[in-house]
Design an enzyme around this catalytic site. Structure first.
Site, short mmCIF file in Angstrom:
data_model
loop_
_atom_site.label_atom_id
_atom_site.label_comp_id
_atom_site.label_asym_id
_atom_site.label_seq_id
_atom_site.Cartn_x
_atom_site.Cartn_y
_atom_site.Cartn_z
N SER A 582 -3.53 -7.88 -7.53
CA SER A 582 -4.47 -8.98 -7.31
C SER A 582 -5.64 -8.84 -8.29
CB SER A 582 -4.92 -9.00 -5.85
OG SER A 582 -5.54 -10.22 -5.54
N ASP A 668 2.46 -17.64 -3.32
CA ASP A 668 1.11 -17.07 -3.25
C ASP A 668 0.07 -18.19 -3.39
OD1 ASP A 668 -1.18 -15.53 -3.45
OD2 ASP A 668 -0.32 -14.12 -4.89
N HIS A 703 1.16 -13.67 -1.05
CA HIS A 703 0.32 -12.72 -1.77
C HIS A 703 0.65 -11.28 -1.41
CE1 HIS A 703 -3.13 -11.87 -4.27
NE2 HIS A 703 -3.66 -11.11 -3.34
#
Length: 730
Positions: A582, A668, A703
């Site tokens: 991320s 995501d 995610h």
């Protein structure tokens, strides 16, 4: 004799180039891969699937190693297990896992008596008389490639269960209510909610959140149980930089609604005795002042306990401003704790002052004690103030730290839903010891170990060591580094090492035990964590020095840590793998451009590697709220130029990039799949090293990657096998 035929080298799919021009603040950027943004374009999905096929071909030689590591993770894990029961109301609540099932089963058991605070002994491998299954996530997940549980909230009378599920991975949940007396689902169904739900004290109303088109939680609703009509909106936040949250006080006497950006928060409340009443602001909204609120009772009087970074020094004799915050003193950079009588906000005063050596993170309030959660020496810690016999709020000297022998460890609160509990559930973990759940009798100080996470096989914590190193950044700043390795590797020269990093949002990378990591450690590989600026390990200033126009410190800190580990003889560049996800994926992309020669491999999961394109588009999820973290390049030419200078995608150029594994998720909503896809295409087109750049996209997840523990173990085995192969340790 003819020369033997050699196999053709594997070649990644070639992405077409369709120039797309972006121009801001006089800068022109021609993006050849922006066409990948169209999720509905069959050519996009075909490209991702072709990349997945290329990954399978490239990693085929690792198939046996992956299988071995998966078997190790599985073999070390007690598959049929259960969590420590938590007391709430008239029941003990716990989670069961069963061998062969991917998801947990949530259950409860009636308590045997009002004085029963230590949980009952329950056998993990079989139900017991009186046990009630509340929700079997395996049944809920049946027929779906992805499953995630959002809300799971039982009403205080034990009658109703509110739960929500996501079966796509986009973090849009469907909320349902189950009658736990009959086992029936009510017709009440709410689509597209955010995770979480909060019951009113009388169990007649349920509060939940919905999101706007940019995925921002912006509205709090009240649902009346059994009412099929429209729900009531009780709060709406129009400012696109603010996220909304909702929850109950520990005492369950107040409902709290919070609205916060990265740098500013406001909290509102309503008494649970009037759940349909209006909300009242607790301490207003002041730009760049953050605070949280809890409810406590001192001497029979109701107070709000505020953790804040506003002005310090207590409340002056003249009182407070209209916002309720004291007007003397400077800001409490690392936060302070104030108390404010609910009925007399002007009497607010400080009980725990600001200290630059302690970053105060939270205060939890119970009937007989307060718990202060804070960070000191780059580690999370707690301290407790006993309220028995006290009629006034405690002061700093009244808080006693809860200490442990291990130097590098994490200590924090566990699940403690009971306001009047005389016992406190705490959690403990370190890099080399499995997580522990401990019962602390606050009255006597006695600690009872309730559970130590099982590690099956011949695991012995004494075989491993965890040490703290300190690297020096280019500007002289000392950067903490945690290193975990087997003791028998010390003194044997450089060893393979994976270096993790994140460095954003004031999120800290704290000591935690990992079963999958044992598969690296036992093969002679070290696991290290770079606690770089932008995280929160060393307080608010550590975070401030790694955001906005100081963001590059995050990247140069990580490079400095890598160089330190090499210079100290712990590892070598060819044996060093970098790992981040991320915002940590952005870190990976930046260091790949800064110092590709330092790494044998780089793994980036759901990486935020095209930040400028994303942050320039306010319609995308999370964009507006991200401006406080990265800057607003739409209106600020300096912010634009700064982000442009480090954006991983826009700074790819002909370099000898190391082997790279890029993990992506098609659904995501936090970091769009487009970013990783474009970045991988640019890297494959530009790298001069001949080492493969792999793009692996999960087509049915969000995610957090794949769901279900077995799929997650398979993914962990895939990643670890790749890391080992990069270092030559496979």
């Amino acid at each position: 004799m003819p020369e033997p035929l050699l196999p053709e080298p594997l070649v990644p799919p070639t992405a077409k180039k369709v120039p797309s021009t972006r121009e801001f603040h006089g800068d022109v950027f021609v993006d050849p891969y922006e066409w990948m943004r169209d999720r509905e374009d069959p050519e996009v999905t075909a490209y991702l699937e072709a990349q997945n096929a290329y990954v399978e071909e490239q990693t085929a030689p690792l198939e046996q190693l992956r299988a071995d590591i998966f078997a190790e993770i599985k073999g070390r894990t007690r598959e049929t297990d259960m969590s420590v029961p938590v007391r709430s109301g008239r029941y003990w609540y716990y989670l069961r896992t069963q061998e062969g099932l991917s998801y947990g089963i949530r259950c409860r058991l009636p308590i045997s008596g009002d004085d029963d605070w230590l949980p009952p002994e329950i056998t993990p491998d079989r139900p017991i008389p009186g046990e009630q299954v509340l929700l079997d996530s395996n049944a809920e997940a049946e027929g779906h490639d992805f499953f995630a549980l959002g809300a799971f909230s039982v009403s205080h009378d034990g009658r109703w269960l509110a739960y929500s599920v996501d079966t796509v991975g986009d973090e849009r949940y469907t909320l349902r209510i189950k009658d736990l007396e009959t086992g029936e689902l009510l017709p009440d169904v709410v689509e597209n909610t955010a995770g979480g739900a909060t019951w009113s004290k009388d169990a007649r109303h349920l509060f939940y959140l919905t999101v706007d088109e940019a995925w921002r939680p912006d509205t709090v609703w009240r649902h009346d149980v059994g009412d099929s009509g429209d729900d009531t909106r009780i709060y709406y936040e129009p400012d696109e930089a603010f996220w909304v949250g909702v929850g109950a006080s520990q005492s369950n006497e107040y409902l709290f609604v919070s609205s916060g950006s990265k740098v500013t928060t406001e909290n509102l409340y309503l008494p649970m005795s009037d759940p349909t009443g209006p909300l009242t602001s607790i301490a207003g909204r002041i730009d760049e002042v953050e605070y949280t609120a809890e409810h406590a009772v001192f001497g029979g009087r109701d107070y709000f306990v505020l953790v804040h970074n506003g002005p310090t020094g207590g409340v002056p004799a003249g009182g407070v401003g209209t916002d309720g915050v004291g007007t003397d003193g400077g800001p409490a950079v690392d936060f302070a704790v104030d108390v404010m009588p609910v009925q007399e906000p002007s009497a607010r005063r400080t009980i725990v002052p600001h200290r630059s050596t302690h970053r105060i993170e939270d205060v939890d309030c119970f009937a007989d004690f307060l718990v202060l959660s804070y960070r000191s020496q780059a580690l999370p810690q707690i301290a407790i103030a006993d309220l028995r016999g006290r009629t006034e709020p405690p002061l700093l000297a009244d808080f006693a730290p809860v200490t442990f022998d291990q130097e590098l460890c994490s200590v924090g609160l566990g699940a403690n839903p009971e306001w009047a509990a005389p016992h406190l559930r705490i959690g403990y973990s370190s890099f080399i010891e499995p997580a522990e759940v401990i019962d602390l009798d606050v009255r006597t100080g006695q600690r009872t170990l309730l559970k130590r996470a099982a590690v099956l096989g011949d695991f012995d914590p004494a075989d491993y060591i965890a040490t703290r190193e300190w690297a020096t950044a280019d500007d002289g700043t000392r950067i903490p580094v945690s290193v975990v390795r087997r003791g028998d590797t010390v003194g044997n020269g450089p060893i393979p090492l994976v270096l993790n990093g994140y460095g954003a949002y004031e999120i800290s990378s704290d000591p935690a035990f990992s079963i999958p990591a044992l598969s690296l450690l036992d093969r002679g590989m070290a696991v290290a964590t770079a606690h770089v600026r932008g995280g929160g390990e060393l307080g608010r200033r550590w975070y401030e020095d790694g955001r906005l126009l100081a963001k590059k410190n995050t990247f140069t800190d990580f490079v400095a840590v890598a160089r330190h580990l090499v210079d100290a003889g712990i590892t070598t560049p060819s044996q060093l793998v970098a790992d981040g996800g991320s915002a940590g994926g952005l870190l990976m992309g930046a260091v790949a451009n800064l110092a590709p020669e330092l790494f044998g491999g780089i793994l980036a999961a759901v990486p935020f590697v095209d930040p400028l394109t994303s942050i320039l588009d306010p319609s995308l999820p999370l964009t507006v709220i991200e401006w406080d973290e990265w800057g607003n390049p739409l209106d600020d030419a300096q912010a634009y130029a700064y982000i442009r200078s480090y954006s991983p995608y826009e700074n790819v150029r002909p370099l000898p990039y190391p082997a790279m594994l890029i993990l992506n998720s098609f659904h995501d909503t936090r970091v769009l799949f487009t970013e990783a896809a474009k970045w991988a295409a640019a890297l494959q087109d530009s790298t001069t090293s001949g080492k493969p750049v792999l793009l692996k996209t999960e087509m049915n997840s969000g995610h957090g990657g794949p769901s279900g523990r077995y799929r997650q173990w398979e993914e962990a085995a895939f990643e670890l096998a790749w890391m080992l192969s990069c270092t030559g340790a496979a």
